[in-house]
Design a protein around this motif. Sequence first.
Motif, PDB file in Angstrom:
ATOM      1  N   HIS A 194      38.965  82.130  30.624  1.00 44.08           N
ATOM      2  CA  HIS A 194      38.361  80.803  30.675  1.00 44.08           C
ATOM      3  C   HIS A 194      39.469  79.757  30.473  1.00 44.08           C
ATOM      4  O   HIS A 194      40.270  79.874  29.548  1.00 44.08           O
ATOM      5  CB  HIS A 194      37.310  80.633  29.573  1.00 44.08           C
ATOM      6  CG  HIS A 194      36.266  81.715  29.575  1.00 44.08           C
ATOM      7  ND1 HIS A 194      35.102  81.630  30.298  1.00 44.08           N
ATOM      8  CD2 HIS A 194      36.229  82.913  28.930  1.00 44.08           C
ATOM      9  CE1 HIS A 194      34.375  82.716  30.100  1.00 44.08           C
ATOM     10  NE2 HIS A 194      35.038  83.505  29.275  1.00 44.08           N
ATOM     11  N   LEU A 195      39.480  78.758  31.333  1.00 44.90           N
ATOM     12  CA  LEU A 195      40.435  77.659  31.203  1.00 44.90           C
ATOM     13  C   LEU A 195      39.685  76.334  31.183  1.00 44.90           C
ATOM     14  O   LEU A 195      38.748  76.132  31.966  1.00 44.90           O
ATOM     15  CB  LEU A 195      41.418  77.661  32.381  1.00 44.90           C
ATOM     16  CG  LEU A 195      42.320  78.887  32.545  1.00 44.90           C
ATOM     17  CD1 LEU A 195      43.167  78.741  33.790  1.00 44.90           C
ATOM     18  CD2 LEU A 195      43.206  79.094  31.324  1.00 44.90           C
ATOM     19  N   ARG A 196      40.097  75.433  30.304  1.00 45.81           N
ATOM     20  CA  ARG A 196      39.483  74.100  30.245  1.00 45.81           C
ATOM     21  C   ARG A 196      40.561  73.036  30.167  1.00 45.81           C
ATOM     22  O   ARG A 196      41.405  73.037  29.258  1.00 45.81           O
ATOM     23  CB  ARG A 196      38.553  73.974  29.034  1.00 45.81           C
ATOM     24  CG  ARG A 196      37.806  72.638  29.030  1.00 45.81           C
ATOM     25  CD  ARG A 196      36.782  72.569  27.927  1.00 45.81           C
ATOM     26  NE  ARG A 196      37.404  72.529  26.615  1.00 45.81           N
ATOM     27  CZ  ARG A 196      36.721  72.531  25.477  1.00 45.81           C
ATOM     28  NH1 ARG A 196      35.404  72.587  25.491  1.00 45.81           N
ATOM     29  NH2 ARG A 196      37.345  72.495  24.318  1.00 45.81           N
ATOM     30  N   GLY A 197      40.536  72.141  31.160  1.00 37.49           N
ATOM     31  CA  GLY A 197      41.477  71.035  31.182  1.00 37.49           C
ATOM     32  C   GLY A 197      40.757  69.719  31.099  1.00 37.49           C
ATOM     33  O   GLY A 197      39.527  69.671  30.927  1.00 37.49           O
ATOM     34  N   PRO A 198      41.467  68.615  31.246  1.00 36.16           N
ATOM     35  CA  PRO A 198      40.845  67.286  31.150  1.00 36.16           C
ATOM     36  C   PRO A 198      39.775  67.038  32.205  1.00 36.16           C
ATOM     37  O   PRO A 198      38.800  66.317  31.948  1.00 36.16           O
ATOM     38  CB  PRO A 198      42.039  66.336  31.345  1.00 36.16           C
ATOM     39  CG  PRO A 198      43.241  67.129  30.958  1.00 36.16           C
ATOM     40  CD  PRO A 198      42.936  68.533  31.357  1.00 36.16           C
ATOM     41  N   GLU A 199      39.922  67.612  33.389  1.00 36.14           N
ATOM     42  CA  GLU A 199      38.976  67.326  34.473  1.00 36.14           C
ATOM     43  C   GLU A 199      38.012  68.462  34.778  1.00 36.14           C
ATOM     44  O   GLU A 199      36.995  68.249  35.429  1.00 36.14           O
ATOM     45  CB  GLU A 199      39.726  67.001  35.785  1.00 36.14           C
ATOM     46  CG  GLU A 199      40.631  65.794  35.702  1.00 36.14           C
ATOM     47  CD  GLU A 199      42.050  66.181  35.314  1.00 36.14           C
ATOM     48  OE1 GLU A 199      42.343  67.396  35.282  1.00 36.14           O
ATOM     49  OE2 GLU A 199      42.847  65.277  35.016  1.00 36.14           O
ATOM     50  N   GLN A 200      38.320  69.691  34.350  1.00 37.41           N
ATOM     51  CA  GLN A 200      37.485  70.808  34.770  1.00 37.41           C
ATOM     52  C   GLN A 200      37.584  71.978  33.805  1.00 37.41           C
ATOM     53  O   GLN A 200      38.530  72.084  33.017  1.00 37.41           O
ATOM     54  CB  GLN A 200      37.898  71.272  36.177  1.00 37.41           C
ATOM     55  CG  GLN A 200      39.353  71.710  36.268  1.00 37.41           C
ATOM     56  CD  GLN A 200      39.750  72.070  37.700  1.00 37.41           C
ATOM     57  OE1 GLN A 200      38.911  72.348  38.536  1.00 37.41           O
ATOM     58  NE2 GLN A 200      41.044  72.074  37.980  1.00 37.41           N
ATOM     59  N   TRP A 222      45.398  74.550  40.646  1.00 37.66           N
ATOM     60  CA  TRP A 222      45.005  73.671  39.543  1.00 37.66           C
ATOM     61  C   TRP A 222      46.024  72.529  39.454  1.00 37.66           C
ATOM     62  O   TRP A 222      47.124  72.711  38.932  1.00 37.66           O
ATOM     63  CB  TRP A 222      44.966  74.448  38.227  1.00 37.66           C
ATOM     64  CG  TRP A 222      44.347  73.703  37.090  1.00 37.66           C
ATOM     65  CD1 TRP A 222      44.757  72.508  36.562  1.00 37.66           C
ATOM     66  CD2 TRP A 222      43.206  74.110  36.315  1.00 37.66           C
ATOM     67  NE1 TRP A 222      43.968  72.142  35.523  1.00 37.66           N
ATOM     68  CE2 TRP A 222      42.998  73.107  35.338  1.00 37.66           C
ATOM     69  CE3 TRP A 222      42.358  75.208  36.340  1.00 37.66           C
ATOM     70  CZ2 TRP A 222      41.979  73.188  34.389  1.00 37.66           C
ATOM     71  CZ3 TRP A 222      41.345  75.288  35.398  1.00 37.66           C
ATOM     72  CH2 TRP A 222      41.148  74.288  34.441  1.00 37.66           C
ATOM     73  N   PRO A 223      45.692  71.333  39.954  1.00 37.34           N
ATOM     74  CA  PRO A 223      46.626  70.209  39.887  1.00 37.34           C
ATOM     75  C   PRO A 223      46.866  69.758  38.444  1.00 37.34           C
ATOM     76  O   PRO A 223      45.934  69.670  37.658  1.00 37.34           O
ATOM     77  CB  PRO A 223      45.925  69.108  40.690  1.00 37.34           C
ATOM     78  CG  PRO A 223      44.901  69.820  41.518  1.00 37.34           C
ATOM     79  CD  PRO A 223      44.470  70.994  40.696  1.00 37.34           C
ATOM     80  N   ILE A 224      48.123  69.469  38.137  1.00 33.01           N
ATOM     81  CA  ILE A 224      48.516  68.963  36.821  1.00 33.01           C
ATOM     82  C   ILE A 224      48.880  67.493  36.971  1.00 33.01           C
ATOM     83  O   ILE A 224      49.853  67.157  37.664  1.00 33.01           O
ATOM     84  CB  ILE A 224      49.730  69.744  36.260  1.00 33.01           C
ATOM     85  CG1 ILE A 224      49.406  71.234  36.181  1.00 33.01           C
ATOM     86  CG2 ILE A 224      50.139  69.191  34.911  1.00 33.01           C
ATOM     87  CD1 ILE A 224      48.272  71.584  35.271  1.00 33.01           C
ATOM     88  N   ARG A 225      48.102  66.626  36.325  1.00 30.87           N
ATOM     89  CA  ARG A 225      48.309  65.189  36.470  1.00 30.87           C
ATOM     90  C   ARG A 225      49.311  64.692  35.423  1.00 30.87           C
ATOM     91  O   ARG A 225      48.951  64.100  34.416  1.00 30.87           O
ATOM     92  CB  ARG A 225      46.976  64.456  36.363  1.00 30.87           C
ATOM     93  CG  ARG A 225      45.935  65.052  37.312  1.00 30.87           C
ATOM     94  CD  ARG A 225      44.731  64.183  37.509  1.00 30.87           C
ATOM     95  NE  ARG A 225      43.703  64.862  38.280  1.00 30.87           N
ATOM     96  CZ  ARG A 225      43.767  65.131  39.582  1.00 30.87           C
ATOM     97  NH1 ARG A 225      44.836  64.744  40.254  1.00 30.87           N
ATOM     98  NH2 ARG A 225      42.787  65.766  40.196  1.00 30.87           N
ATOM     99  N   SER A 226      50.573  65.034  35.698  1.00 29.09           N
ATOM    100  CA  SER A 226      51.651  64.617  34.809  1.00 29.09           C
ATOM    101  C   SER A 226      52.942  64.529  35.613  1.00 29.09           C
ATOM    102  O   SER A 226      53.254  65.434  36.400  1.00 29.09           O
ATOM    103  CB  SER A 226      51.832  65.620  33.666  1.00 29.09           C
ATOM    104  OG  SER A 226      53.021  65.348  32.946  1.00 29.09           O
ATOM    105  N   THR A 227      53.686  63.447  35.423  1.00 26.99           N
ATOM    106  CA  THR A 227      54.951  63.288  36.152  1.00 26.99           C
ATOM    107  C   THR A 227      56.007  64.263  35.652  1.00 26.99           C
ATOM    108  O   THR A 227      57.018  64.481  36.307  1.00 26.99           O
ATOM    109  CB  THR A 227      55.486  61.849  35.985  1.00 26.99           C
ATOM    110  OG1 THR A 227      55.633  61.553  34.594  1.00 26.99           O
ATOM    111  CG2 THR A 227      54.538  60.852  36.626  1.00 26.99           C
ATOM    112  N   SER A 292      47.399  69.144  28.828  1.00 23.88           N
ATOM    113  CA  SER A 292      47.240  70.484  28.259  1.00 23.88           C
ATOM    114  C   SER A 292      45.929  71.129  28.705  1.00 23.88           C
ATOM    115  O   SER A 292      44.964  70.450  29.052  1.00 23.88           O
ATOM    116  CB  SER A 292      47.308  70.437  26.729  1.00 23.88           C
ATOM    117  OG  SER A 292      46.222  69.712  26.206  1.00 23.88           O
ATOM    118  N   ILE A 293      45.931  72.435  28.692  1.00 24.31           N
ATOM    119  CA  ILE A 293      44.775  73.249  29.055  1.00 24.31           C
ATOM    120  C   ILE A 293      44.501  74.237  27.919  1.00 24.31           C
ATOM    121  O   ILE A 293      45.427  74.846  27.382  1.00 24.31           O
ATOM    122  CB  ILE A 293      45.046  74.026  30.364  1.00 24.31           C
ATOM    123  CG1 ILE A 293      45.125  73.072  31.556  1.00 24.31           C
ATOM    124  CG2 ILE A 293      43.989  75.094  30.615  1.00 24.31           C
ATOM    125  CD1 ILE A 293      45.526  73.759  32.842  1.00 24.31           C
TER     126      ILE A 293
END
Length: 306
Positions: A194-200, A222-227, A292-293
């Motif tokens: 199970h994975l949980r990130g900010p969007e999903q 899984w896109p990572i929204r970080s520069t 983070s996830i």
Amino acid sequence: MSAQREVQAVMFADVSGSSRLYKEHGNTQAKSFIDETLVVTRRIIERHSGVVVKNIGDEVMARFPDASNACEAALALQRESFKLELQALRIGIAYGETLRDPHGDIFGDVVNEAAEVSHIARARQIVITHAVIKQLSDAMADLCDAFDRVVLKGAQHICTVYRLHWETPAAPLNATAVMDVRELHRELDRHRLHLRGPEQQISYTPDQLPLSFGRESSRVNWPIRSTRASREHGNIMFRRGKYVLVDHSTNGTYMQSDDHAKVIYLRREEIPLTGCGRISFGLPLDAPESYSIEFFIGGHCNEPSE
């Protein structure tokens, strides 16, 4: 004359640790050790209806009329090399349609698969493809267990490769064997990631991996929204019964599991995931702009609450 199509088994037998051998014993002695091993290898291959196609350095490529001949030869090779205290071999076998040219060389996906699984094998191991095990008798198949789940070169999906045991009959599962996918499906809750990130929040079974992370949404799952994340930052794969986090980024990945207080920093490295914890990409877990996830593996700890 054009190349002929033939369905056959292909074997690669590679002398393990040859570089170290040259460093420890010098060129002359090391070459003598390797040549002795290759002479015995050729003799055993030919005894089991095999044909040595060519030698590639310290590696032998051979073809066999069927998978059983190839596996019998591999068993004899490992047993004989161990008995005579020859150099350890890594052996890979694949089966299927090949092309044989007028000079006797062979080509095709099966050749590439055999080379790949020989590199997956460790010293004194035999690794075979699923196509090989399907051709074996029940008695021979009983000597095999699932060893790893990989994407072979040119393949479109993950496939299971098997280890053929030459020492003793294979145990159903051991510390280095990957769990059979059918068994995993029978115990989904126990093995689901199970994975949980900010969007999903998404759950995965082993056969749905590898899962890729990164900044470039068109290239990853899984896109990572970080520069601070790389375009293709890393992935999670299922290997030998474990979920493994792999980093191949510029700025690295941070991981902390609940059963380990220390934050682990990875850069071009990998680590098994256990229990539950957190992963961040390019920045430390507690940095203000960190992405983070949370991860949770069924059966080990309580799933993160909604």
